[in-house]
Structure formats: C-alpha cells, structure tokens
Write an enzyme that holds these catalytic residues in place. Structure first.
Site, short mmCIF file in Angstrom:
data_model
loop_
_atom_site.label_atom_id
_atom_site.label_comp_id
_atom_site.label_asym_id
_atom_site.label_seq_id
_atom_site.Cartn_x
_atom_site.Cartn_y
_atom_site.Cartn_z
N GLU A 62 -28.99 54.69 91.96
CA GLU A 62 -28.55 53.29 92.08
C GLU A 62 -29.32 52.58 93.20
OE1 GLU A 62 -26.68 51.20 90.42
OE2 GLU A 62 -26.43 52.73 88.88
N THR A 68 -35.85 47.02 91.56
CA THR A 68 -37.00 47.83 91.14
C THR A 68 -36.88 48.17 89.66
OG1 THR A 68 -36.98 48.81 93.34
CG2 THR A 68 -38.29 49.95 91.69
N LEU A 91 -42.44 51.81 97.12
CA LEU A 91 -41.26 51.41 96.36
C LEU A 91 -40.66 50.09 96.88
CD1 LEU A 91 -39.85 52.65 93.92
CD2 LEU A 91 -38.47 54.02 95.45
N TYR A 136 -21.42 46.03 94.94
CA TYR A 136 -21.97 46.33 93.61
C TYR A 136 -22.25 47.82 93.46
CZ TYR A 136 -25.28 47.23 89.95
OH TYR A 136 -25.89 47.79 88.87
N ASP A 153 -23.73 42.48 89.60
CA ASP A 153 -24.95 42.09 90.31
C ASP A 153 -25.57 40.91 89.57
OD1 ASP A 153 -25.99 43.18 88.02
OD2 ASP A 153 -27.45 44.47 89.03
N CYS A 203 -28.75 41.56 69.52
CA CYS A 203 -27.72 41.75 70.55
C CYS A 203 -26.44 42.30 69.92
CB CYS A 203 -27.42 40.43 71.24
SG CYS A 203 -26.12 40.59 72.47
S1 SF4 Z 1 -26.44 36.83 72.26
FE1 SF4 Z 1 -28.24 36.52 73.50
S2 SF4 Z 1 -27.56 35.39 75.29
FE2 SF4 Z 1 -25.75 36.21 74.29
S3 SF4 Z 1 -25.35 38.12 75.37
FE3 SF4 Z 1 -26.58 38.61 73.58
S4 SF4 Z 1 -28.71 38.55 74.30
FE4 SF4 Z 1 -27.43 37.54 75.83
#
Ligand code: SF4
Length: 331
Positions: free
Chosen positions: A34, A40, A77, A117, A135, A199
């Site tokens: 972490e 990084t 780093l 975090y 974060d 997504c």
């Molecule tokens: S739909 Fe697009 S903007 Fe919404 S959480 Fe998924 S990647 Fe992110």
C-alpha cells in the site's frame, strides 16, 4: 437491477489482476504494498515490492536494516519519506509490539506514515474491518457514480463520498470491496477516457446516463508550480574520484546524495569546466531546471565527499542525478 456492491465484487473476483501482493492478506506485506502504491503506478512499484520482500520479508528484518540500504532500495521510486516511514514504523513495531503487525484500524493509524486511507485499506483487506478506504481514485469514481457537483476536495463533496462508501462497505465483504474499488479506478474508471462501455457498474452510474463522466470530479484550477534553476557539477579529482554532497537544504530527499551545485563549490578550484546539458526534473510541487557541467580539480575539497565510481553506484543518489548519470554513460 442488481445491487452495486454485489455487481462490483463479482466483477473483481472474476477479473482482478494477479499481483504478487494479492497472494497474501498478511499485514506487513499489505502495508508495504500500500505504501509503495501511493502516487506510483503498479507496474513501476512491482519490481521494487518483490526486491523489498525478498530482502526484508518480516517486520523484524526491516527494523534491523540500515537506513542507507533502505533508501538505496527505494531509489527511483520517489516520495522518499515513504521509505523512511516504513523503516521507522518497523522499528516502532519491534519496540512496542514485539514485531507484530497491529490488528485494527485505530492501531494501524498509529504507525508513522500511515494516514486514514492506508489504515482503512490495510484494516479492510487484512482483517475485513468495515472501514472505507477513500483516496483520490475512489473519490473520482464516486464523484462520477453520484455526479457530485461540488469541488471534489470540499467538505460537502467528501461528505457525500464518505456516506456512500460507508453504506457500501457495510454491505460488503470488505477485503473484496476495497480492492474492487481500487481496481475499478485503476483499470476502468480512469482519470482520462473512462471505459464506460466495459464498466461493471455502468447501470448505477449517473454520469454515464448523460455521458458526462469526464466532467467529474470537479477540480480547482491547478496553481502553477515554481521553477528553481541550478548549476550542477560532476567534478572529478586526479584519482578519478567524484564529488557528492549529503546536504539537502531544500528538504527534498534527505538521506540521499547528490552532485554539488554552484553554491557548494569554490569555482576557482575547478578546471576544464565543460557544459554538458540542461534538464528539467518535474516534482509535484516544483520544477528543477538543472544545467550540468563536467569539471576537474587538483585538490579535492571539503565538505564534499569524494567517491569512486563503484562507491557512487552503491550510494543512494537522488533520482534526477542517477538518471542523468545513466543517460550520459549511455550517450
Ligand atoms: S460508467 Fe464510466 S464513469 Fe461511471 S463508474 Fe463506470 S467507468 Fe466510471
């Protein structure tokens, strides 16, 4: 519609990258990973992580290490206080906890260099404690999911992020959820060009509904970072030894050596001065514009340290100068 947390966790379990530090949920390893992953890229920190864990596989072994070796291992780093804090943290745990890693968020937070975090990330990943790790990456993802219209670092925006994350982690398997949020931010909901088409939580995302993902998070305009100019000298004496300085009056990278700048040198004692080139080194809060010179001297002078090429290789040297050295040797 399936629950957000369930959908996200399933995606993570089916698609997560196999990373060396994910093979274990042991406190010390997660702590090191972490800290190394802060600011990084994962691809950058991975070889460092593997070398570090090979050399110092336990808290006790890290506590016993020399600071120079720890800084040398971290060379390249960046954000060097992270290395010092890991080292000091290990020493503290040996002194106060018999070398055992603490077992709760509140105790983890007492380790030097660990903020809310990182403590939440470790406590949730290692102990399944229901504390939300928030974060910049997580804030970005939540700001898009919820279309947060206030500036992302403002108290009102962070309150929304906090509330959502608390809700979600309460109904989650914490070690899966925390890593799933990190993975979503790293691979899909990236700062630029989020991959909304792939997504896993798209149907929950308010920003995706009107295709405004890249408008979020709302950020303050960036302040311009100051530029500092230096003339920096690679000075060799008649025995082939090279001058380095251990001083860092700018507070950057204390403990690392560097080539001396004009203010540290009696220029009258140099000969054969030859300008090599200028380079920019960009940090988060300043830019160094450094002009490098090669020079010779008949009389090695204090308070600089004069080292052989081999010794220079072994010393922790600031990254900007190490890169310059590599480049000039290749060229
Ligand atoms: S739909 Fe697009 S903007 Fe919404 S959480 Fe998924 S990647 Fe992110």
């Amino acid at each position: 519609m399936e629950n957000f947390v369930t959908q996200l966790q399933r995606w993570y379990l089916e698609n997560c990258r196999e990373l060396p530090f994910r093979k274990t949920r042991e406190g010390y390893s997660v702590w090191v990973s972490e800290i190394m992953a802060q600011q990084t890229r994962i691809e950058t920190m991975l070889p460092y992580y593997e070398r570090w864990m090979d050399r110092w596989p336990t808290i006790q072994s890290l506590a016993d290490a020399q600071e120079g070796d720890v800084l040398k291992m971290w060379e390249g780093l960046g954000y060097y206080n992270r290395a010092r804090n890991l080292h000091n943290g290990a020493k503290m745990l040996v002194q106060e906890e018999n070398g055992e890693f603490p077992t709760s968020y509140a105790q983890i937070l007492k380790i030097p260099g660990i903020g809310p975090y990182t403590a939440a990330a470790i406590a949730s990943i290692v102990y399944d404690e229901k504390v939300a790790a928030i974060d910049g990456n997580v804030s970005r993802v939540v700001s898009r999911l919820m279309k947060i219209e206030s500036e992302i670092s403002s108290a009102s925006a962070q309150a929304i992020v906090d509330d959502k994350m608390k809700d979600w982690i309460d109904g989650s398997i914490p070690h899966v959820f925390t890593q799933a949020m990190m993975e979503l931010g790293a691979l899909v909901c990236t700062p630029k060009s989020p991959d909304c088409d792939h997504c896993p939580v798209r149907e929950h995302c308010l920003a995706d509904r009107d295709k405004t993902a890249e408008r979020y998070p709302i950020k303050k305009a960036k302040a311009k970072v100051p530029t500092e100019k230096y003339d920096c000298f690679i000075i060799m004496d008649n025995d082939g030894k090279i001058a380095v300085s251990g001083e860092s009056d700018d507070g950057l990278m204390a403990g690392y050596y560097r080539f001396p700048v004009a203010s540290q040198i009696d220029l009258a004692s140099l000969k054969d001065i030859e300008r090599i080139e200028s380079q920019k080194h960009v940090f988060s809060h300043k830019v160094w514009e450094t002009t490098y010179y090669r020079a010779k001297t008949d009389v090695p002078f204090a308070p600089l340290l004069w080292v052989s090429e081999e010794e220079l290789e072994a010393l922790p040297l600031i990254t900007a100068h190490r890169k310059f050295l590599k480049k000039t040797r290749q060229g």
